[in-house]
Enzyme design. Structure first.
Site, PDB file in Angstrom:
ATOM      1  N   CYS A   1      -6.545  35.347  57.084  1.00  0.00           N
ATOM      2  CA  CYS A   1      -5.224  35.914  56.809  1.00  0.00           C
ATOM      3  C   CYS A   1      -5.351  37.307  56.194  1.00  0.00           C
ATOM      4  O   CYS A   1      -6.310  37.597  55.462  1.00  0.00           O
ATOM      5  CB  CYS A   1      -4.467  35.012  55.844  1.00  0.00           C
ATOM      6  SG  CYS A   1      -3.980  33.439  56.546  1.00  0.00           S
TER       7      CYS A   1
ATOM      8  N   CYS B   1      -1.491  27.591  48.923  1.00  0.00           N
ATOM      9  CA  CYS B   1      -1.070  28.388  50.072  1.00  0.00           C
ATOM     10  C   CYS B   1      -1.809  27.927  51.332  1.00  0.00           C
ATOM     11  O   CYS B   1      -1.194  27.700  52.375  1.00  0.00           O
ATOM     12  CB  CYS B   1      -1.338  29.870  49.785  1.00  0.00           C
ATOM     13  SG  CYS B   1      -0.713  30.971  51.063  1.00  0.00           S
ATOM     14  N   CYS B   2      -3.136  27.759  51.224  1.00  0.00           N
ATOM     15  CA  CYS B   2      -3.901  27.269  52.380  1.00  0.00           C
ATOM     16  C   CYS B   2      -3.460  25.863  52.757  1.00  0.00           C
ATOM     17  O   CYS B   2      -3.431  25.512  53.942  1.00  0.00           O
ATOM     18  CB  CYS B   2      -5.397  27.275  52.065  1.00  0.00           C
ATOM     19  SG  CYS B   2      -6.206  28.874  52.190  1.00  0.00           S
TER      20      CYS B   2
ATOM     21  N   CYS C   1     -10.912  27.430  53.345  1.00  0.00           N
ATOM     22  CA  CYS C   1      -9.461  27.201  53.217  1.00  0.00           C
ATOM     23  C   CYS C   1      -9.131  25.737  53.005  1.00  0.00           C
ATOM     24  O   CYS C   1      -8.061  25.402  52.483  1.00  0.00           O
ATOM     25  CB  CYS C   1      -8.735  27.713  54.457  1.00  0.00           C
ATOM     26  SG  CYS C   1      -9.249  26.894  55.982  1.00  0.00           S
TER      27      CYS C   1
ATOM     28  N   CYS D   1      -5.968  37.868  52.374  1.00  0.00           N
ATOM     29  CA  CYS D   1      -7.177  37.253  51.823  1.00  0.00           C
ATOM     30  C   CYS D   1      -8.446  37.683  52.556  1.00  0.00           C
ATOM     31  O   CYS D   1      -9.475  37.017  52.453  1.00  0.00           O
ATOM     32  CB  CYS D   1      -7.051  35.737  51.873  1.00  0.00           C
ATOM     33  SG  CYS D   1      -5.615  35.102  50.997  1.00  0.00           S
TER      34      CYS D   1
END
Ligand code: SF4
Length: 185
Positions: A146, A65-66, A172, A149
């Site tokens: 985010c 995702c990062c 990240c 997170c």
């Protein structure tokens, strides 16, 4: 930096998962400081549609995702720049305590001008410069990433303890890899 040159490029990585307050704060700061060259680095629409259409990738694979929401968009936005300046501070976490002022990152130079600042130095500067705080700081969020997170931090914890809490992840990836907008971006 705004006092030196308001046209200096500022890259904001707009992951699509920020707190709404962060986006409002970004716009307030840009207006207050008169920054005229703020670039929003966003993930490609096709990549998000293919890999994370429901916005749940942070849960199943936060590294991926990062990668698609932060690392690759920033790498693409940094193409053509020879150097960049970060806001990382040594006091934020044990993993940042020994950061140098300058780093070689591939063929780019990374500058960390705040690395030797204490938390008091930062607060003093914010006050002297009349800068607003991110509204979530007052709610126990000293380090804000985010929304899915980031959690509040308890007294005595590192500033970044609320980032990816319980996930065994502390960064990240934008500061742990060479940002290269080559293949697969
Ligand atoms: S911080 Fe979380 S939501 Fe944001 S890009 Fe990384 S895994 Fe995804």
């Amino acid at each position: 930096m705004s006092r030196v040159d308001k046209t200096t490029p500022v890259l904001f990585v707009d992951t699509g998962q920020h707190f709404p307050e962060t986006l409002v704060y970004r716009d307030e700061l840009c207006a207050l400081l008169g920054l005229t060259n703020v670039i929003n680095a966003t993930p490609p629409v096709e990549t998000v549609a293919k890999e994370d259409p429901e916005k749940w990738l942070f849960s199943s694979d936060p590294d991926r995702c990062c990668e698609i929401r932060k690392v690759r968009p920033l790498a693409a936005a940094m193409e053509g720049f020879d150097a960049w300046i970060t806001g990382r501070k040594g006091f934020q976490s044990a993993t940042r305590a020994t950061l140098p002022l300058f780093e070689a990152e591939g063929e780019r130079v990374k500058v960390n001008p705040l690395v030797g600042w204490t938390a008091k130095d930062v607060l003093d500067y914010i006050r002297e410069a009349g800068l607003p705080r991110h509204p979530l700081v007052a709610k126990g969020f000293p380090s804000i990433g985010c929304m899915p997170c980031t959690s509040a931090v308890k007294p005595g914890e590192d500033e970044r303890a609320g980032r990816w809490r319980g996930r065994g992840k502390t960064e990240c990836g934008i500061h742990t890899t060479v940002l290269d907008a080559g293949a697969n971006i």
